[in-house]
Write a protein that holds these residues in place. Structure first.
Motif, PDB file in Angstrom:
ATOM      1  N   VAL A 250      96.648 -14.963 -23.314  1.00  0.00           N
ATOM      2  CA  VAL A 250      96.851 -13.623 -22.767  1.00  0.00           C
ATOM      3  C   VAL A 250      98.171 -13.076 -23.284  1.00  0.00           C
ATOM      4  O   VAL A 250      99.225 -13.692 -23.115  1.00  0.00           O
TER       5      VAL A 250
ATOM      6  N   GLN B  34      93.303 -15.148 -17.222  1.00  0.00           N
ATOM      7  CA  GLN B  34      92.485 -14.598 -18.306  1.00  0.00           C
ATOM      8  C   GLN B  34      91.477 -13.582 -17.765  1.00  0.00           C
ATOM      9  O   GLN B  34      91.329 -12.487 -18.319  1.00  0.00           O
TER      10      GLN B  34
ATOM     11  N   SER C 232      91.499 -11.876 -14.895  1.00  0.00           N
ATOM     12  CA  SER C 232      92.179 -10.689 -14.372  1.00  0.00           C
ATOM     13  C   SER C 232      92.639  -9.767 -15.494  1.00  0.00           C
ATOM     14  O   SER C 232      92.426  -8.550 -15.434  1.00  0.00           O
ATOM     15  N   SER C 233      93.256 -10.332 -16.509  1.00  0.00           N
ATOM     16  CA  SER C 233      93.734  -9.524 -17.644  1.00  0.00           C
ATOM     17  C   SER C 233      92.572  -8.846 -18.354  1.00  0.00           C
ATOM     18  O   SER C 233      92.648  -7.672 -18.716  1.00  0.00           O
TER      19      SER C 233
ATOM     20  N   ALA D  52      96.826 -13.415  -9.486  1.00  0.00           N
ATOM     21  CA  ALA D  52      95.922 -13.005 -10.568  1.00  0.00           C
ATOM     22  C   ALA D  52      94.482 -12.962 -10.064  1.00  0.00           C
ATOM     23  O   ALA D  52      93.711 -12.072 -10.427  1.00  0.00           O
TER      24      ALA D  52
END
Length: 194
Positions: free
Chosen positions: A57, A80, A82-83, A114
């Motif tokens: 990320v 990962q 969430s992003s 997250a």
């Protein structure tokens, strides 16, 4: 899959812009940056399943949001996922069937912040299908004791998330470890014991 080193990440950054697979449905890449993956996905709206494990990320601020109208499964660790969810076009309803939180790093603590952000991304958007959340834990996980389940539920969008199913998988060697995880680390956060 490639190893996660700087040289291989640069190679993927150079190779992926030249690859076009018009009927790509399942995507599993490892050893690349999220920004490289996003550029690749702009040309592949047919993706239905994406595995983010092994994706590094980095800061991604695309000029446009990703439009993946067929996407129905996202898998990766909570950071990962969430992003990635934050990069999707908000005008495209989710068709998600499943979001799988699975960490490959047993030494890193579960990032509840997250995870909450990922659930907020899901809750704040229209969706056409019921959502299933899956949590895969390997003993011994550790959890940051944050405000994961604390606060006024009616004001928290993730508390209003409508789920079809919630699945928690725990891989361990003894029943005592499972009970410890459930009672002290998960339910102890939800219902604090004195």
């Amino acid at each position: 899959e490639v190893s996660r080193n700087e040289q291989n990440m640069r190679r993927w950054s150079a190779i992926l812009p030249h690859i076009f697979l018009p009927n790509l449905e399942n995507l599993r890449l490892s050893g690349i940056r999220l920004s490289t993956l996003v550029d690749f996905l702009f040309r592949h709206p047919s993706v239905m399943f994406i595995y983010l494990g092994g994706v590094t990320v980095d800061v991604v601020e695309p000029a446009l949001r990703l439009r993946l109208p067929y996407l129905n499964t996202v898998e990766g660790d909570e950071i990962q996922v969430s992003s990635f969810l934050g990069l999707l076009d908000e005008s495209v309803p989710f068709r998600f069937g499943t979001v799988i939180f699975r960490s490959e790093d047993r030494l890193r603590a579960f990032d509840s912040g997250a995870c909450i952000t990922a659930m907020q991304h899901l809750a704040n958007r229209p969706h056409d299908t019921p959502i299933t959340l899956v949590f895969d834990f390997t003993i011994p996980p550790s959890f940051h004791r944050t405000s994961f389940f604390v606060g006024h539920c009616e004001t928290r969008s993730e508390a209003l998330l409508s789920l079809d199913s919630l699945q928690v998988n725990i891989l361990c060697t003894s029943k005592a470890d499972v009970l410890d995880l459930l009672v002290r680390k998960i339910f102890g956060v939800v219902f604090p014991f004195n």
